[in-house]
Design a protein around this motif. Structure first.
Motif, PDB file in Angstrom:
ATOM      1  N   PHE A 208      11.908  -5.342  10.459  1.00  0.00           N
ATOM      2  CA  PHE A 208      10.694  -6.125  10.711  1.00  0.00           C
ATOM      3  C   PHE A 208       9.509  -5.548   9.954  1.00  0.00           C
ATOM      4  O   PHE A 208       9.486  -4.370   9.600  1.00  0.00           O
ATOM      5  N   ARG A 209       8.536  -6.428   9.695  1.00  0.00           N
ATOM      6  CA  ARG A 209       7.434  -6.077   8.794  1.00  0.00           C
ATOM      7  C   ARG A 209       6.112  -6.514   9.417  1.00  0.00           C
ATOM      8  O   ARG A 209       6.049  -7.570  10.074  1.00  0.00           O
ATOM      9  N   ASP A 210       5.065  -5.761   9.206  1.00  0.00           N
ATOM     10  CA  ASP A 210       3.782  -6.077   9.837  1.00  0.00           C
ATOM     11  C   ASP A 210       3.257  -7.440   9.361  1.00  0.00           C
ATOM     12  O   ASP A 210       3.641  -7.918   8.297  1.00  0.00           O
ATOM     13  N   PRO A 211       2.377  -8.050  10.147  1.00  0.00           N
ATOM     14  CA  PRO A 211       1.956  -9.425   9.825  1.00  0.00           C
ATOM     15  C   PRO A 211       1.131  -9.551   8.549  1.00  0.00           C
ATOM     16  O   PRO A 211       0.889 -10.675   8.092  1.00  0.00           O
ATOM     17  N   LYS A 270      -3.432 -12.813   6.763  1.00  0.00           N
ATOM     18  CA  LYS A 270      -3.654 -12.933   5.313  1.00  0.00           C
ATOM     19  C   LYS A 270      -2.737 -11.939   4.590  1.00  0.00           C
ATOM     20  O   LYS A 270      -2.779 -10.745   4.888  1.00  0.00           O
ATOM     21  N   PRO A 271      -1.894 -12.405   3.639  1.00  0.00           N
ATOM     22  CA  PRO A 271      -1.004 -11.461   2.974  1.00  0.00           C
ATOM     23  C   PRO A 271      -1.786 -10.359   2.262  1.00  0.00           C
ATOM     24  O   PRO A 271      -2.788 -10.644   1.599  1.00  0.00           O
ATOM     25  N   GLU A 469      -3.364 -12.190  -2.529  1.00  0.00           N
ATOM     26  CA  GLU A 469      -2.157 -11.682  -1.869  1.00  0.00           C
ATOM     27  C   GLU A 469      -2.199 -10.178  -1.598  1.00  0.00           C
ATOM     28  O   GLU A 469      -1.239  -9.626  -1.081  1.00  0.00           O
ATOM     29  N   PHE A 470      -3.287  -9.523  -2.006  1.00  0.00           N
ATOM     30  CA  PHE A 470      -3.261  -8.062  -2.019  1.00  0.00           C
ATOM     31  C   PHE A 470      -4.237  -7.400  -1.047  1.00  0.00           C
ATOM     32  O   PHE A 470      -5.296  -7.949  -0.742  1.00  0.00           O
ATOM     33  N   ALA A 478     -12.634  -3.369   1.313  1.00  0.00           N
ATOM     34  CA  ALA A 478     -12.405  -4.495   2.241  1.00  0.00           C
ATOM     35  C   ALA A 478     -11.029  -4.319   2.901  1.00  0.00           C
ATOM     36  O   ALA A 478     -10.022  -4.833   2.406  1.00  0.00           O
ATOM     37  N   TYR A 479     -10.991  -3.559   3.993  1.00  0.00           N
ATOM     38  CA  TYR A 479      -9.720  -3.293   4.663  1.00  0.00           C
ATOM     39  C   TYR A 479      -9.212  -4.540   5.373  1.00  0.00           C
ATOM     40  O   TYR A 479      -9.977  -5.192   6.084  1.00  0.00           O
ATOM     41  N   PRO A 480      -7.936  -4.880   5.192  1.00  0.00           N
ATOM     42  CA  PRO A 480      -7.422  -6.106   5.818  1.00  0.00           C
ATOM     43  C   PRO A 480      -7.332  -6.010   7.339  1.00  0.00           C
ATOM     44  O   PRO A 480      -7.329  -7.025   8.026  1.00  0.00           O
TER      45      PRO A 480
END
Ligand code: SF4
Length: 501
Positions: A208-211, A270-271, A469-470, A478-480
């Motif tokens: 599994f992978r974080d959102p 947001k990817p 995408e990044f 700008a930390y997601p």
């Protein structure tokens, strides 16, 4: 349940002196990889050996420790230790790890003590009578609060990693719901940060992978129809598996006798794939988001040749990640490409460090210049990043000592101004030279004739991926994901904390 703790080699192979040599202060002057994970469900195959090969391909993502866990239908067994994959496993270790399903891990620590056996992965834990093993790439930002909650419920921890927190939460909620997938779902709702996780029970593999999809995780299939997951596609290639697709952000897959089952366990955000995977971390033969890393790096060099040309005789790359950029710079500029630096590839994290007096004799542990290539030449030197600046300064001196008449440094990323909280070991903000100095000051500091960085726009353009995408936070702050104050203040300067609210 057995594990390599009972093996004398695990206790004897690293003296305390050697362990004490692996200090943060001795880490290299560049962002360091997080970890590599691998998983395979292949009844009838030698899953431990296949995992061993997968870990070899992912060795660049972590050299401090390695481990393999195997499920044999009844229980899960782990062998792990400090050091490179080739050092941790003997033929006899792999022979004794028999089963249908396996996971593996190569570690570079960004949390927890780097030298602790307990912190090596896969992490083994029990849910009632069931044993699970878990391996994690990434970094959580709410580990402290989750650990305190769990400790308040009387739960004790053996290691200092956030991976143990994830395993403990999964155990807790699996018992509450009597269902491991619900245990993982509930855990994914609670944990915040970057995580690409592989987990096995005695008879199934989960991934599994974080959102936000900050760290990569890919799914592949072997010619024999067996499913494989890995941090990068190079981990699939080595075991002959074809790249099928990415594990999507927020997704959980289960692979068992029932085949592949896929679900979106938490809604995707947001990817935000870490752009540094393209700049430096990923192997050049890997493919991320359908973009080839080598090609992206070549395009970064070509873009630099257009935006920051130089009068020179030769273009060289700083191995390994600077080389494709140098090729691109050379092609675009028409200046010949040459190999001017040779890298010693066989130094792991746990190698015996030189003493200070040996250091002063000027040993060149990592890079050696090819004098006959460099002497009397004006060089363009392409590198991936400058973090603190001390390595670049030594490198420039090395090239001048080898006879370079001019050194024009070109960097295939913008200045690193912000620290990472998502599994990459960058310094606190005041130690980042890109935050403390202007480009001119840095050029002066490292002693080059000219210095230029790639713009953020050209960096993203070179990947061929969509610009949104990044995660670009190293460069733009700008930390997601919201980073809690306690963690942010540890790494950000006071001003930046206020700026970031
Ligand atoms: S902050 Fe930098 S290193 Fe960390 S995930 Fe974002 S881009 Fe990657």
């Amino acid at each position: 349940m057995t594990d390599s703790r009972t093996c004398p080699r695990a206790c004897e192979s690293h003296s305390d002196d050697e362990r004490s040599l692996i200090k943060r202060s001795e880490r290299p002057d560049r962002p360091e990889e997080a970890c590599g994970v691998f998983g395979i469900y292949a009844p009838g195959e030698d899953v431990a050996r296949l995992t061993y090969f997968g870990l070899h391909a992912l060795q660049h993502r972590g050299q401090e420790s390695a481990g393999i866990a195997v499920g044999d239908g009844e229980t899960v067994t782990v062998t792990k230790n400090l050091g490179l994959v080739s050092r941790v496993f003997r033929e006899s270790d792999l022979d004794s790890l028999t089963g249908n399903v396996a996971i593996g891990h190569t570690r570079y620590s960004t949390t927890g003590m780097s030298t602790s056996w307990e912190n090596a992965q896969p992490h083994l834990s029990a849910i009632g009578h069931q044993v699970i093993a878990l391996a994690h790439n990434g970094n959580l930002v709410n580990t402290h609060e989750l650990r305190e909650d769990l400790k308040g419920n009387g739960i004790r921890f053996r290691s200092t990693t956030d991976s143990e927190v994830i395993a403990t939460l999964i155990g807790h909620y699996t018992q509450a719901h009597n269902h491991i997938r619900e245990g993982i779902r509930e855990t994914m709702r609670l944990i915040k940060g970057a995580y690409s996780v592989v987990l096995i029970t005695e008879n199934a593999l989960y991934a599994f992978r974080d959102p936000y999809g900050i760290r990569p995780l890919v799914l592949g299939k072997t010619a024999g129809g067996h499913w494989v997951v890995a941090s990068e596609t190079c981990g699939l290639d080595i075991v002959g598996a074809e790249h099928v697709r990415e594990i999507e952000p927020g997704e959980m897959v289960k692979i068992s006798a029932d085949g592949l089952e896929v679900e979106l366990a938490v809604p995707a955000e947001k990817p935000s794939l870490c752009v540094f995977e393209f700049v430096y971390f990923a192997r050049p033969d890997s493919v991320l988001n359908d973009c080839t890393v080598y090609e992206a790096r070549r395009q970064m060099g070509a873009a630099l040749a257009r935006s920051a040309p130089a009068e020179a005789d030769l273009v060289i790359g700083v191995p390994d990640s600077g080389v494709p950029g140098a090729v691109g710079f050379a092609e675009e500029s028409g200046i010949p490409f040459g190999e001017g630096l040779i890298k010693n590839r066989y130094i792991g994290r746990t190698f015996i460090s030189p003493t200070q007096s040996i250091r002063q004799q000027g040993i060149k542990l990592k890079l050696n210049p090819l004098r006959h290539v460099i002497e009397g030449r004006r060089l363009v030197v392409v590198d991936d990043s400058i973090v603190r600046g001390n390595t670049s300064r030594k490198l420039v001196q090395l090239l001048r000592d080898a006879g370079a008449t001019e050194v024009h440094m070109r960097i295939t990323s913008p200045p690193v101004r912000w620290p990472c909280f998502f599994g990459i070991d960058t310094d606190s903000q005041e130690q980042l030279i890109g935050s403390a100095m202007s480009v001119e000051q840095i050029a002066d500091h490292i002693g080059v004739d000219s210095l230029a960085y790639l713009s953020l726009e050209d960096l993203v353009g070179a990947t061929g991926c969509a610009p949104d995408e990044f995660c670009l936070a190293c460069f733009d702050g700008a930390y997601p994901i919201d980073v809690p104050d306690g963690i942010r203040k540890g790494k950000l300067s006071l001003e930046s904390c206020e700026e970031a609210g």
